[in-house]
Scaffold this motif. Structure first.
Motif, PDB file in Angstrom:
ATOM      1  N   GLU A   1       0.798  -1.045  -0.045  1.00 39.04           N
ATOM      2  CA  GLU A   1      -0.026   0.130   0.087  1.00 39.04           C
ATOM      3  C   GLU A   1       0.755   1.366  -0.140  1.00 39.04           C
ATOM      4  O   GLU A   1       0.566   2.269  -0.812  1.00 39.04           O
ATOM      5  CB  GLU A   1      -1.004  -0.214   1.334  1.00 39.04           C
ATOM      6  CG  GLU A   1      -1.607   1.281   1.414  1.00 39.04           C
ATOM      7  CD  GLU A   1      -2.747   1.512   0.156  1.00 39.04           C
ATOM      8  OE1 GLU A   1      -2.869   2.713   0.139  1.00 39.04           O
ATOM      9  OE2 GLU A   1      -3.138   0.655  -0.282  1.00 39.04           O
TER      10      GLU A   1
ATOM     11  N   ALA B   1      -9.247   5.400 -11.112  1.00 39.03           N
ATOM     12  CA  ALA B   1      -9.414   4.458 -10.436  1.00 39.03           C
ATOM     13  C   ALA B   1      -8.755   3.202 -10.935  1.00 39.03           C
ATOM     14  O   ALA B   1      -8.016   2.399 -10.223  1.00 39.03           O
ATOM     15  CB  ALA B   1     -10.538   4.324  -9.711  1.00 39.03           C
ATOM     16  N   ASP B   2      -9.213   2.837 -12.051  1.00 34.57           N
ATOM     17  CA  ASP B   2      -8.942   1.569 -12.963  1.00 34.57           C
ATOM     18  C   ASP B   2      -7.423   1.539 -12.859  1.00 34.57           C
ATOM     19  O   ASP B   2      -6.716   0.435 -12.846  1.00 34.57           O
ATOM     20  CB  ASP B   2      -9.573   1.663 -14.043  1.00 34.57           C
ATOM     21  CG  ASP B   2     -10.828   1.226 -13.944  1.00 34.57           C
ATOM     22  OD1 ASP B   2     -11.342   0.795 -12.941  1.00 34.57           O
ATOM     23  OD2 ASP B   2     -11.659   1.233 -15.065  1.00 34.57           O
TER      24      ASP B   2
ATOM     25  N   LYS C   1      -5.852   0.663  -9.862  1.00 34.10           N
ATOM     26  CA  LYS C   1      -6.059  -0.604  -9.285  1.00 34.10           C
ATOM     27  C   LYS C   1      -5.002  -1.511  -9.902  1.00 34.10           C
ATOM     28  O   LYS C   1      -4.849  -2.467  -9.241  1.00 34.10           O
ATOM     29  CB  LYS C   1      -7.555  -0.866  -9.562  1.00 34.10           C
ATOM     30  CG  LYS C   1      -7.926  -2.240  -9.173  1.00 34.10           C
ATOM     31  CD  LYS C   1      -9.337  -2.644  -9.287  1.00 34.10           C
ATOM     32  CE  LYS C   1      -9.931  -3.805  -9.008  1.00 34.10           C
ATOM     33  NZ  LYS C   1     -11.255  -4.240  -9.358  1.00 34.10           N
TER      34      LYS C   1
ATOM     35  N   ARG D   1      -1.697  -1.173  -8.373  1.00 36.13           N
ATOM     36  CA  ARG D   1      -1.616  -1.953  -6.953  1.00 36.13           C
ATOM     37  C   ARG D   1      -1.867  -3.441  -7.099  1.00 36.13           C
ATOM     38  O   ARG D   1      -1.134  -4.278  -6.559  1.00 36.13           O
ATOM     39  CB  ARG D   1      -2.868  -1.684  -6.177  1.00 36.13           C
ATOM     40  CG  ARG D   1      -3.047  -2.328  -4.855  1.00 36.13           C
ATOM     41  CD  ARG D   1      -1.757  -2.219  -4.001  1.00 36.13           C
ATOM     42  NE  ARG D   1      -1.785  -2.986  -2.986  1.00 36.13           N
ATOM     43  CZ  ARG D   1      -2.423  -2.788  -1.443  1.00 36.13           C
ATOM     44  NH1 ARG D   1      -2.810  -1.572  -1.487  1.00 36.13           N
ATOM     45  NH2 ARG D   1      -2.259  -3.760  -0.722  1.00 36.13           N
TER      46      ARG D   1
END
Length: 230
Positions: free
Chosen positions: A83, A140-141, A144, A147
């Motif tokens: 994170e 956001a994609d 994501k 991550r």
């Protein structure tokens, strides 16, 4: 601390390979067994210990330090470290471009755009570029996807990523380094693009030169650590 051992050897251990000093297994600073996944890494770490003089200087043993960090600070904190690493994507260095001069704008586009294209192909992470320093939210994609890329790393590679981010300030540059898409020198040049431009125009003071030399060496050690994990 004073050197307290005469012989350094490697040995097979449960889950990998370890070092012994005068026949006694080496532990990490947290007193955990210093066991690494490859013989090559164990051999290189043994060479670091064997090269010590009358004083043992941990700063001169970067591979041992990285391995110890993996065991003590990352292995049981994979999600937290992932994170902390992935969050750099929210303000990715190579997405923030100069508003002037044109020469710098063109250099940023020439060196950084291919990295963004690579991230889009490799991770399906399509990041947005902006001019100036005002924060621009990323899709956001895309975040994501980045991550997910970080989450795929084991403790050894995540340690290397974390170390590279600390040097470069860039998640994409560091992912490219861990993925071996760029070399240590290329990663350094990508991360230092703006500073290199300023040095070309105004020169470099000795403190900045020393700092950059340390950063360049640290990236090289990180890549060697990655190579020895193979």
């Amino acid at each position: 601390m004073k050197r307290f051992y005469k012989t350094v050897e490697t040995a097979a251990a449960e889950g990998g390979f370890t070092l012994t000093l005068d026949g006694k297994p080496v532990c990490t600073p947290a007193k955990l067994p210093l066991i690494v996944p490859t013989q090559a890494l164990a051999d290189a770490m043994a060479a670091e210990w064997a090269a010590q003089g009358d004083e043992v200087k941990p700063a001169t043993m970067p591979l041992t330090q990285l391995a110890s960090t993996s065991i003590d600070g990352v292995r049981d904190r994979l999600d937290a470290v992932a994170e902390a690493s992935a969050v750099y994507g929210e303000s990715e260095l190579v997405c923030y471009r100069a508003v002037e001069p044109d020469e710098l704008i063109q250099r940023q586009a020439s060196l950084w755009n291919p990295l963004l294209d690579w991230a889009a192909r490799r991770y399906d992470a399509h990041l947005l570029v902006t001019s100036g320093i005002m924060h621009k939210p990323q899709p956001a994609d895309a975040l994501k996807a980045l991550r997910a890329a970080v989450d795929q790393l084991d403790e050894w590679h995540l340690t290397a990523l974390q170390n590279a981010i600390g040097i470069t300030g860039s998640l994409l540059v560091s992912l490219a380094l861990v993925d071996r898409h760029v070399s240590a020198e290329q990663a350094f040049e990508l991360a230092q693009l703006d500073e290199n431009y300023q040095i070309e125009k105004w020169g470099e003071d000795w403190e900045a030169a020393d700092r950059r030399a340390v950063q360049r060496a640290d990236l090289a050690h990180t890549v060697r650590f990655l190579d020895l994990l193979r």
